[in-house]
Design a protein around this motif. Structure first.
Motif, PDB file in Angstrom:
ATOM      1  N   ASP A   1       0.834  -1.197   0.000  1.00 42.35           N
ATOM      2  CA  ASP A   1       0.000   0.000   0.000  1.00 42.35           C
ATOM      3  C   ASP A   1       0.876   1.256   0.000  1.00 42.35           C
ATOM      4  N   ALA A   2       0.601   2.159  -0.932  1.00 39.74           N
ATOM      5  CA  ALA A   2       1.496   3.305  -1.132  1.00 39.74           C
ATOM      6  C   ALA A   2       0.738   4.623  -1.117  1.00 39.74           C
ATOM      7  N   LEU A   3       1.376   5.629  -0.533  1.00 41.68           N
ATOM      8  CA  LEU A   3       0.893   7.000  -0.570  1.00 41.68           C
ATOM      9  C   LEU A   3       1.838   7.759  -1.487  1.00 41.68           C
ATOM     10  N   ILE A   4       1.302   8.373  -2.530  1.00 45.90           N
ATOM     11  CA  ILE A   4       2.134   8.977  -3.567  1.00 45.90           C
ATOM     12  C   ILE A   4       1.699  10.401  -3.869  1.00 45.90           C
ATOM     13  N   VAL A   5       2.694  11.286  -4.033  1.00 39.71           N
ATOM     14  CA  VAL A   5       2.450  12.647  -4.492  1.00 39.71           C
ATOM     15  C   VAL A   5       2.573  12.651  -6.019  1.00 39.71           C
ATOM     16  N   HIS A   6       1.546  13.145  -6.691  1.00 41.04           N
ATOM     17  CA  HIS A   6       1.541  13.268  -8.142  1.00 41.04           C
ATOM     18  C   HIS A   6       1.842  14.720  -8.501  1.00 41.04           C
ATOM     19  N   VAL A   7       2.977  14.946  -9.157  1.00 37.43           N
ATOM     20  CA  VAL A   7       3.408  16.297  -9.519  1.00 37.43           C
ATOM     21  C   VAL A   7       3.257  16.487 -11.029  1.00 37.43           C
ATOM     22  N   PRO A   8       2.424  17.416 -11.488  1.00 35.60           N
ATOM     23  CA  PRO A   8       2.285  17.659 -12.930  1.00 35.60           C
ATOM     24  C   PRO A   8       3.606  18.105 -13.544  1.00 35.60           C
ATOM     25  N   SER A   9       4.015  17.465 -14.626  1.00 42.30           N
ATOM     26  CA  SER A   9       5.304  17.791 -15.245  1.00 42.30           C
ATOM     27  C   SER A   9       5.375  19.241 -15.708  1.00 42.30           C
ATOM     28  N   ASP A  10       4.297  19.744 -16.302  1.00 42.90           N
ATOM     29  CA  ASP A  10       4.318  21.120 -16.803  1.00 42.90           C
ATOM     30  C   ASP A  10       4.509  22.131 -15.683  1.00 42.90           C
ATOM     31  N   ALA A  11       3.878  21.888 -14.538  1.00 44.40           N
ATOM     32  CA  ALA A  11       4.036  22.792 -13.400  1.00 44.40           C
ATOM     33  C   ALA A  11       5.471  22.756 -12.877  1.00 44.40           C
ATOM     34  N   LEU A  12       6.047  21.565 -12.839  1.00 45.51           N
ATOM     35  CA  LEU A  12       7.430  21.419 -12.391  1.00 45.51           C
ATOM     36  C   LEU A  12       8.386  22.130 -13.348  1.00 45.51           C
ATOM     37  N   ILE A  13       8.173  21.972 -14.650  1.00 45.29           N
ATOM     38  CA  ILE A  13       9.020  22.633 -15.638  1.00 45.29           C
ATOM     39  C   ILE A  13       8.936  24.147 -15.499  1.00 45.29           C
ATOM     40  N   GLN A  14       7.744  24.665 -15.256  1.00 45.09           N
ATOM     41  CA  GLN A  14       7.578  26.118 -15.115  1.00 45.09           C
ATOM     42  C   GLN A  14       8.398  26.659 -13.950  1.00 45.09           C
ATOM     43  N   ILE A  15       8.378  25.956 -12.831  1.00 40.76           N
ATOM     44  CA  ILE A  15       9.147  26.397 -11.658  1.00 40.76           C
ATOM     45  C   ILE A  15      10.638  26.292 -11.934  1.00 40.76           C
ATOM     46  N   LEU A  16      11.064  25.220 -12.577  1.00 43.73           N
ATOM     47  CA  LEU A  16      12.478  25.051 -12.908  1.00 43.73           C
ATOM     48  C   LEU A  16      12.961  26.144 -13.857  1.00 43.73           C
ATOM     49  N   ASN A  17      12.129  26.522 -14.803  1.00 42.76           N
ATOM     50  CA  ASN A  17      12.512  27.576 -15.737  1.00 42.76           C
ATOM     51  C   ASN A  17      12.521  28.953 -15.072  1.00 42.76           C
ATOM     52  N   ASP A  18      11.623  29.151 -14.119  1.00 42.78           N
ATOM     53  CA  ASP A  18      11.588  30.421 -13.390  1.00 42.78           C
ATOM     54  C   ASP A  18      12.771  30.554 -12.434  1.00 42.78           C
ATOM     55  N   GLU A  19      13.249  29.389 -11.925  1.00 43.12           N
ATOM     56  CA  GLU A  19      14.384  29.370 -10.992  1.00 43.12           C
ATOM     57  C   GLU A  19      15.420  28.376 -11.522  1.00 43.12           C
ATOM     58  N   PRO A  20      16.187  28.758 -12.538  1.00 46.14           N
ATOM     59  CA  PRO A  20      17.100  27.823 -13.219  1.00 46.14           C
ATOM     60  C   PRO A  20      18.073  27.090 -12.302  1.00 46.14           C
ATOM     61  N   ILE A  21      18.432  27.682 -11.171  1.00 52.57           N
ATOM     62  CA  ILE A  21      19.369  27.017 -10.258  1.00 52.57           C
ATOM     63  C   ILE A  21      18.800  25.679  -9.782  1.00 52.57           C
ATOM     64  N   LEU A  22      17.474  25.550  -9.794  1.00 54.01           N
ATOM     65  CA  LEU A  22      16.847  24.313  -9.325  1.00 54.01           C
ATOM     66  C   LEU A  22      17.027  23.160 -10.307  1.00 54.01           C
ATOM     67  N   TRP A  23      17.395  23.464 -11.548  1.00 52.67           N
ATOM     68  CA  TRP A  23      17.698  22.389 -12.499  1.00 52.67           C
ATOM     69  C   TRP A  23      18.880  21.553 -12.008  1.00 52.67           C
ATOM     70  N   ARG A  24      19.704  22.129 -11.133  1.00 48.40           N
ATOM     71  CA  ARG A  24      20.854  21.399 -10.579  1.00 48.40           C
ATOM     72  C   ARG A  24      20.383  20.131  -9.865  1.00 48.40           C
ATOM     73  N   SER A  25      19.286  20.242  -9.125  1.00 49.51           N
ATOM     74  CA  SER A  25      18.778  19.067  -8.404  1.00 49.51           C
ATOM     75  C   SER A  25      18.325  17.988  -9.373  1.00 49.51           C
ATOM     76  N   VAL A  26      17.745  18.397 -10.505  1.00 50.25           N
ATOM     77  CA  VAL A  26      17.324  17.436 -11.524  1.00 50.25           C
ATOM     78  C   VAL A  26      18.534  16.739 -12.125  1.00 50.25           C
ATOM     79  N   ALA A  27      19.588  17.525 -12.428  1.00 46.06           N
ATOM     80  CA  ALA A  27      20.804  16.951 -13.015  1.00 46.06           C
ATOM     81  C   ALA A  27      21.448  15.949 -12.063  1.00 46.06           C
ATOM     82  N   LEU A  28      21.562  16.306 -10.793  1.00 48.83           N
ATOM     83  CA  LEU A  28      22.177  15.403  -9.818  1.00 48.83           C
ATOM     84  C   LEU A  28      21.347  14.136  -9.636  1.00 48.83           C
ATOM     85  N   PHE A  29      20.036  14.286  -9.616  1.00 50.82           N
ATOM     86  CA  PHE A  29      19.153  13.121  -9.484  1.00 50.82           C
ATOM     87  C   PHE A  29      19.313  12.202 -10.683  1.00 50.82           C
ATOM     88  N   ALA A  30      19.335  12.789 -11.884  1.00 54.10           N
ATOM     89  CA  ALA A  30      19.462  11.994 -13.107  1.00 54.10           C
ATOM     90  C   ALA A  30      20.804  11.275 -13.160  1.00 54.10           C
TER      91      ALA A  30
END
Length: 242
Positions: free
Chosen positions: A111-140
């Motif tokens: 049994d799992a509890l999951i947060v569903h994050v819309p990709s478009d909303a996430l991309i908008q925040i990343l583009n507004d705050e480019p420094i946050l793309w660093r977390s995506v790069a490190l995760f990838a």
């Protein structure tokens, strides 16, 4: 004015889940709260499939609790298991690329509890705050490293080692989800275990017998009990059975 958290407040739960995840742990609180406003929290029952109605829905998934298997199945029934999502894990990051079709299966093992994050909303925040793309790069990069290790294990390790590694991984997932028992047992069919490793049930039965003969596990119908976890972990990390 900052939102005041409440134990029964879904928004507060989503914020805590995002900040506890590997992907968003270093994000500023304001950015996390902005993202949380676009996300939703869903409970998924064991043996069900997340995103069953739309396998290609562009969402990033963040596990709060439980265990979810991320896999793909070919037309001929061959199955590949990528990762097991546990608390703090993320999946679906590839869906940030609009041109990528990603029809993965997300099968709930516990049994799992999951947060569903819309990709478009996430991309908008990343583009507004480019420094946050660093977390995506490190995760990838970390995910690429894990995939490389898994690929090497499949190529260079024998089946006993691969089987030991999978049992250890499943046991850890079970413990994190709160489903473990003092006997360190897994309720898992040999057919299911075989599909995870791309092997037949008969082949898995034979390899489980070898591990049982070595005193590492005990097997029963639909159940595997780990008797010597340190030895099993040593085998899983050895690269070859000895």
């Amino acid at each position: 004015m900052r939102h005041q958290p409440n134990a029964a407040d879904p928004f507060a739960l989503i914020c805590r889940a995002l900040r506890a995840s590997t992907l968003f742990a270093e994000w500023p609180l304001a950015s996390v709260e902005r993202l949380a406003k676009t996300a939703r929290l869903e409970q998924h029952k064991k043996h069900t499939q997340v995103l069953a109605a739309d396998r290609e829905r562009r969402e990033v998934l963040v596990a709060v609790s439980g265990c979810v298997e991320v896999s793909r199945t070919s037309a001929d029934g061959s199955r590949f298991v990528g990762i097991l999502m546990r608390a703090g894990d993320c999946a679906g990051l590839v869906r940030l690329l609009q041109e990528i079709r990603a029809p993965y299966d997300y099968v709930v093992l516990e049994d799992a509890l999951i947060v569903h994050v819309p990709s478009d909303a996430l991309i908008q925040i990343l583009n507004d705050e480019p420094i946050l793309w660093r977390s995506v790069a490190l995760f990838a990069l970390a995910r690429q490293r894990d995939n490389a290790v898994a690929m090497q294990q499949r190529v260079l390790s024998d089946l006993s080692t691969q089987l030991a590694a999978r049992i250890v991984e499943l046991l850890a997932a079970s413990a994190i989800s709160g489903a473990s028992s003092p006997g360190r047992s897994l309720s898992l069919s040999q057919g299911k275990l075989g599909s995870m490793l791309g092997k037949s049930r008969q082949t898995i039965n034979k390899e489980l017998g070898k591990l049982s003969d070595r005193g590492l596990i005990a097997i029963d119908y639909g159940k595997i009990e780990v008797l010597d976890l340190p030895a099993l972990e040593a085998l899983a990390g050895s690269g070859s059975s000895r």
